[in-house]
Enzyme design. Structure first.
Site, PDB file in Angstrom:
ATOM      1  N   GLU A 333       0.818  -1.214   0.000  1.00  0.00           N
ATOM      2  CA  GLU A 333       0.000   0.000   0.000  1.00  0.00           C
ATOM      3  C   GLU A 333       0.856   1.270   0.000  1.00  0.00           C
ATOM      4  O   GLU A 333       0.565   2.224   0.726  1.00  0.00           O
ATOM      5  CB  GLU A 333      -0.950  -0.028   1.215  1.00  0.00           C
ATOM      6  CG  GLU A 333      -1.908  -1.200   1.157  1.00  0.00           C
ATOM      7  CD  GLU A 333      -2.843  -1.253   2.360  1.00  0.00           C
ATOM      8  OE1 GLU A 333      -2.381  -0.996   3.477  1.00  0.00           O
ATOM      9  OE2 GLU A 333      -4.038  -1.558   2.170  1.00  0.00           O
TER      10      GLU A 333
HETATM   11  N1  IFG Z   1      -4.203  -4.205   4.526  1.00  0.00           N
HETATM   12  C1  IFG Z   1      -2.964  -3.658   5.082  1.00  0.00           C
HETATM   13  C2  IFG Z   1      -2.754  -3.867   6.569  1.00  0.00           C
HETATM   14  C3  IFG Z   1      -4.043  -3.752   7.374  1.00  0.00           C
HETATM   15  C4  IFG Z   1      -5.078  -4.680   6.760  1.00  0.00           C
HETATM   16  C5  IFG Z   1      -6.331  -4.741   7.618  1.00  0.00           C
HETATM   17  C6  IFG Z   1      -1.795  -5.630   4.242  1.00  0.00           C
HETATM   18  C7  IFG Z   1      -0.527  -6.232   3.663  1.00  0.00           C
HETATM   19  C8  IFG Z   1      -5.402  -4.208   5.362  1.00  0.00           C
HETATM   20  N2  IFG Z   1      -1.821  -4.286   4.385  1.00  0.00           N
HETATM   21  O1  IFG Z   1      -2.706  -6.350   4.565  1.00  0.00           O
HETATM   22  O2  IFG Z   1      -1.823  -2.901   7.061  1.00  0.00           O
HETATM   23  O3  IFG Z   1      -4.491  -2.429   7.429  1.00  0.00           O
HETATM   24  O4  IFG Z   1      -7.171  -5.799   7.230  1.00  0.00           O
END
Ligand code: IFG
Length: 528
Positions: A333
């Site tokens: 992200e």
């Molecule tokens: N995605 C984000 C996490 C977390 C997650 C919550 C990943 C690799 C959503 N990144 O999963 O930091 O916020 O479900």
């Protein structure tokens, strides 16, 4: 599973001859009816019984220190509920529990074992102490759930006789704790380690840094914890592990044959570091601490040399504290990092980690960069990224969010968690095969599976237990037992009698309506 069931006449005869063998208070006499999770490769029963007594000793034949330590661990498991002494010795006698590491047992690999229970002796044979440790977890699960009690129980402590032979399908069977969004203290993490060891998981990934908190002391950059460790989601007091505390966790996990994988998420998910050191920001201004739950707004300044010195220092200190082979570099992200900056950043960071003697794991977005040899792509959301990694010859660690993300709600009524990847009930966590989930990612591309618990909505060990159990038990079997030996109906009955064990261990587990949970402690642990 190969099973030998007893004829009715023989069983009746045995019940008459050995009255205490009956399947009532004394526990099952048919080893194949024990509810072992993960399901072993094979279990054969011969219908007799071995009994733990105050004369039972634990034998490490040649006093090998690693085996003695495993023997002491077993003694620690058995002493509280039985009140027996369980000395760890070299001398075998009738009624011994014998632990054997025999290097030439290549058939068990590095984690497999054979558990042989006769009327006179229990023997756990493996190629490594880790295999013996896993045999101990199986032995533990064959004993009545009351063995987990912390005070002396009446017993008796009966083991049905037979042979279990076993080894895992995947070499990486992990869980992840996000200690950044909310901080969890050493004792909470140790409790978590104890619980996942029961189900033979062997990796614990600690998500040590994110926008909301930096959780590991770095001596050369002290403000990372002095400032970056001061808070958490919701504005709580946050916290961090000193290097001494981190090393204590590493050792505690290692004694349970669990390898710690530390993660420093970058270049995104870095607000805590950006709030601690102004120079890590492109505008030279320190950011405010952040206690919300948005993602994708932060980035290290990938064009500044000081950022790579920072990373080199951080990775260097972390590598020296981490005996395990991996350092996780995050990479997810990074919406505030242009791809033309992200790619050279990831290329350079991989080299820094490798320079410090560690292998790289990164969330699947890193597959947009050039993957160094032995870099593993951690698949979580975009299968296209994972496929890019496979095309570069990389291995994949499977954490598909819609199967393994333990912060997902069970259903719409779950008070904790999120549901952006969908609701995940126990059967959803169980009914999938990592080697056939994504076309183009086959068995040979996969090092294993990992179940992440993100902690935006999770604040303490009881929340952790509620979201993790029983889904981690399902995922432990997905990682250990070959898919061809797994079935939901068989699993759900074995999970049912784990309910008593979890209750005795005071685990705050979710009582899924998909499982006919055994009630109370009268359960004989047969899973019927
Ligand atoms: N995605 C984000 C996490 C977390 C997650 C919550 C990943 C690799 C959503 N990144 O999963 O930091 O916020 O479900």
């Amino acid at each position: 599973m190969k099973t030998i069931t007893l004829s009715g006449t023989l069983l009746l005869l045995l019940t008459l001859v050995f009255p205490f063998q009956s399947c009532t208070k004394t526990g099952p006499t048919d080893l194949t009816q024990s509810c072992i999770i993960p399901k072993p490769l094979s279990v054969s029963a011969d219908g007799e019984a071995f009994r733990l007594t105050k004369r039972t000793n634990i034998v490490a034949p040649d006093g090998d220190t690693a085996l003695v330590r495993v023997g002491e661990y077993l003694a620690g498991l058995l002493k509280p509920a039985t009140g027996y002494p369980f000395p760890v010795e070299k001398a075998v006698h009738k009624g011994s529990i014998v632990l054997v590491v025999s290097e030439n047992d290549a058939e068990y690999g590095t984690e497999g074992y054979e558990l042989d229970i006769t009327r006179k002796q229990v023997t756990i044979t493996a190629g490594t102490p880790a295999g013996v440790f896993h045999g101990i977890q199986t032995l533990r699960q064959i004993l009545p759930p009351e063995i987990e009690e912390s005070s002396v129980q009446p017993g008796p402590w009966i083991l049905p006789t037979g042979i279990v032979t076993d080894k895992p399908e995947y070499g990486y069977r992990g869980a992840m704790l996000d200690v950044s969004r909310h901080f969890f203290h050493v004792d909470e993490v140790k409790r978590f380690i104890d619980l996942i060891a029961l189900y033979k998981l062997n990796f614990l990934h600690l998500h040590l840094s994110d926008d909301q908190g930096w959780r590991i002391e770095i001596k050369s950059w002290p403000k990372l914890t002095e400032i970056g460790g001061k808070t958490e989601v919701g504005g709580g007091e946050g916290g961090f592990y000193t290097q001494e505390q981190y090393s204590d966790l590493v050792q505690y996990a290692m004694n349970r044959f669990i390898t710690i994988v530390p993660e420093i998420d970058m270049p995104g998910h870095t607000n805590a570091a950006l709030a601690s050191y102004a120079e890590l920001n492109c505008d030279g201004k320190a950011r405010d601490l952040y206690t919300g739950t948005n993602v994708g707004f932060s980035t290290l300044c990938t064009g500044k040399e000081i950022v790579y010195k920072f990373i080199d220092d951080v990775v260097g200190e972390l590598a020296s504290l981490t005996p395990g082979p991996y350092i996780h570099i995050g990479g997810d992200e990074s919406h505030a990092t242009p791809m033309e900056d992200y790619i050279p950043f990831e290329n350079r960071v991989q080299q820094i980690v490798r320079k410090h003697g560690k292998k790289v794991i990164g969330w699947d977005e890193i597959a947009n960069a050039t993957l160094a040899p032995n870099t593993t792509v951690h698949y979580w959301a975009e299968k296209e990224n994972a496929l890019k990694g496979v095309k570069q010859g990389a291995k994949v660690l499977m954490s598909p969010a819609n199967r393994t993300y333990l912060d997902m709600q069970y259903d719409s009524t779950t008070a904790l968690g999120l549901h952006w990847a969908g609701y995940i009930e126990v059967d959803t966590a169980y009914r999938w095969d990592p080697a056939h989930l994504v076309e183009g990612i086959g068995r040979d591309d996969i090092i294993g599976i990992e179940a992440p618990l993100w902690s935006e909505t999770i604040t303490d060990i009881k929340d952790i237990e509620y979201m993790v159990f029983p889904r981690i038990i399902a995922l432990a079997e997905v990682g250990w037992t070959p898919a061809k030996l797994r079935s939901w109906d068989d699993f759900r009955s074995r999970l049912a009698c784990q309910g008593t064990r979890l209750t005795v261990m005071d685990v705050n587990f979710y009582r899924s309506p998909r499982i006919n949970w055994s009630t109370g402690k009268e359960d004989t642990g047969t899973g019927k």
